[in-house]
Design a protein around this motif. Structure first.
Motif, PDB file in Angstrom:
ATOM      1  N   THR A 152      -9.960   7.100   2.612  1.00  0.00           N
ATOM      2  CA  THR A 152      -9.019   7.016   3.694  1.00  0.00           C
ATOM      3  C   THR A 152      -8.088   6.714   3.164  1.00  0.00           C
ATOM      4  N   PHE A 153      -7.240   7.142   3.368  1.00  0.00           N
ATOM      5  CA  PHE A 153      -5.931   7.144   2.026  1.00  0.00           C
ATOM      6  C   PHE A 153      -4.855   6.680   3.479  1.00  0.00           C
ATOM      7  N   VAL A 154      -3.494   6.176   2.997  1.00  0.00           N
ATOM      8  CA  VAL A 154      -2.709   5.869   3.329  1.00  0.00           C
ATOM      9  C   VAL A 154      -1.754   7.298   3.985  1.00  0.00           C
ATOM     10  N   SER A 155      -1.039   7.645   5.104  1.00  0.00           N
ATOM     11  CA  SER A 155      -0.805   9.052   5.422  1.00  0.00           C
ATOM     12  C   SER A 155       1.036   8.756   3.783  1.00  0.00           C
ATOM     13  N   LEU A 183       0.815  -0.974  -0.131  1.00  0.00           N
ATOM     14  CA  LEU A 183      -0.018   0.405  -0.336  1.00  0.00           C
ATOM     15  C   LEU A 183       0.184   1.158  -0.025  1.00  0.00           C
ATOM     16  N   GLN A 184       1.622   1.930  -0.963  1.00  0.00           N
ATOM     17  CA  GLN A 184       1.700   3.228  -1.259  1.00  0.00           C
ATOM     18  C   GLN A 184       0.765   4.550  -0.358  1.00  0.00           C
ATOM     19  N   PRO A 185       2.548   5.409   0.219  1.00  0.00           N
ATOM     20  CA  PRO A 185       1.393   7.018   0.397  1.00  0.00           C
ATOM     21  C   PRO A 185      -0.316   7.785  -0.279  1.00  0.00           C
ATOM     22  N   GLY A 186      -0.994   7.243  -0.204  1.00  0.00           N
ATOM     23  CA  GLY A 186      -1.832   8.280  -1.014  1.00  0.00           C
ATOM     24  C   GLY A 186      -2.719   7.260  -1.099  1.00  0.00           C
ATOM     25  N   GLU A 187      -2.492   6.176  -1.734  1.00  0.00           N
ATOM     26  CA  GLU A 187      -3.383   4.865  -1.822  1.00  0.00           C
ATOM     27  C   GLU A 187      -5.005   4.788  -1.020  1.00  0.00           C
ATOM     28  N   GLU A 188      -5.251   5.046  -1.482  1.00  0.00           N
ATOM     29  CA  GLU A 188      -7.258   4.613  -0.986  1.00  0.00           C
ATOM     30  C   GLU A 188      -7.062   3.179  -0.407  1.00  0.00           C
ATOM     31  N   VAL A 237      -0.789   6.321  10.296  1.00  0.00           N
ATOM     32  CA  VAL A 237      -1.108   5.114   9.486  1.00  0.00           C
ATOM     33  C   VAL A 237      -1.385   5.282   8.481  1.00  0.00           C
ATOM     34  N   VAL A 238      -2.935   5.918   8.290  1.00  0.00           N
ATOM     35  CA  VAL A 238      -3.887   6.551   7.190  1.00  0.00           C
ATOM     36  C   VAL A 238      -4.216   7.995   7.752  1.00  0.00           C
ATOM     37  N   HIS A 239      -5.084   8.480   7.317  1.00  0.00           N
ATOM     38  CA  HIS A 239      -5.604   9.658   7.113  1.00  0.00           C
ATOM     39  C   HIS A 239      -7.098   9.952   6.287  1.00  0.00           C
ATOM     40  N   MET A 240      -8.140  10.438   7.189  1.00  0.00           N
ATOM     41  CA  MET A 240      -9.427  10.174   6.635  1.00  0.00           C
ATOM     42  C   MET A 240      -9.643  11.729   6.119  1.00  0.00           C
TER      43      MET A 240
END
Length: 137
Positions: free
Chosen positions: A74-77, A30-35, A65-68
């Motif tokens: 919800t996305f990977v931080s 799971l990459q940064p920014g990935e939903e 780890v994520v941000h909503m």
């Protein structure tokens, strides 16, 4: 996103989700920014209540780890590298602990294990040779 729930291992379902998402982030799957999947979609996929997914996502968000984004998902931080190092280390340490416990049960010393690890590593690296580990007791 491939998450598997095990009902028999005693770990709460939300915790299994948290651990697996952390692993996916740490491993780069799971990459940064990935939903991440929407709450209802993941709940249906895993056959759990949406509240379980909400609890897991809330914990992932509180640990960074994520941000909503309300209304967006919800996305990977973006702070993956620090998390990745800590999470990768935790995963390997757990596996080392299990290896050492099993080695102890089989009467192998730490030196025996280190020799075998070096031998296996050398076998995986082309062009490197290592002496066979002599661990017979």
């Amino acid at each position: 996103m491939d998450i598997t729930i095990t009902l028999t291992d005693g770990v709460p379902i939300y915790r299994q989700i948290v651990n697996q998402v952390k692993y996916l982030v740490a491993s780069g799957l799971l990459q940064p920014g990935e939903e991440l999947p929407p709450i209802r979609t993941l709940a249906l996929q895993l056959k759990v209540t949406p509240n379980t997914i909400v609890k897991a996502y809330d914990e992932l968000e509180s640990s960074g780890v994520v941000h909503m984004r309300r209304g967006s998902g919800t996305f990977v931080s973006e702070g993956r590298p620090k998390l990745a190092l800590l999470e990768r280390r935790r995963i390997i340490e757990q596996r080392i602990d299990a290896l050492l416990a099993e080695a102890h049960q089989l009467n192998f010393s730490a030196d025996d294990i280190l020799r075998m690890v070096r031998e296996r590593k050398a076998a995986m690296d082309p062009g490197t040779t290592a002496e066979p580990a002599d661990v017979e007791k």
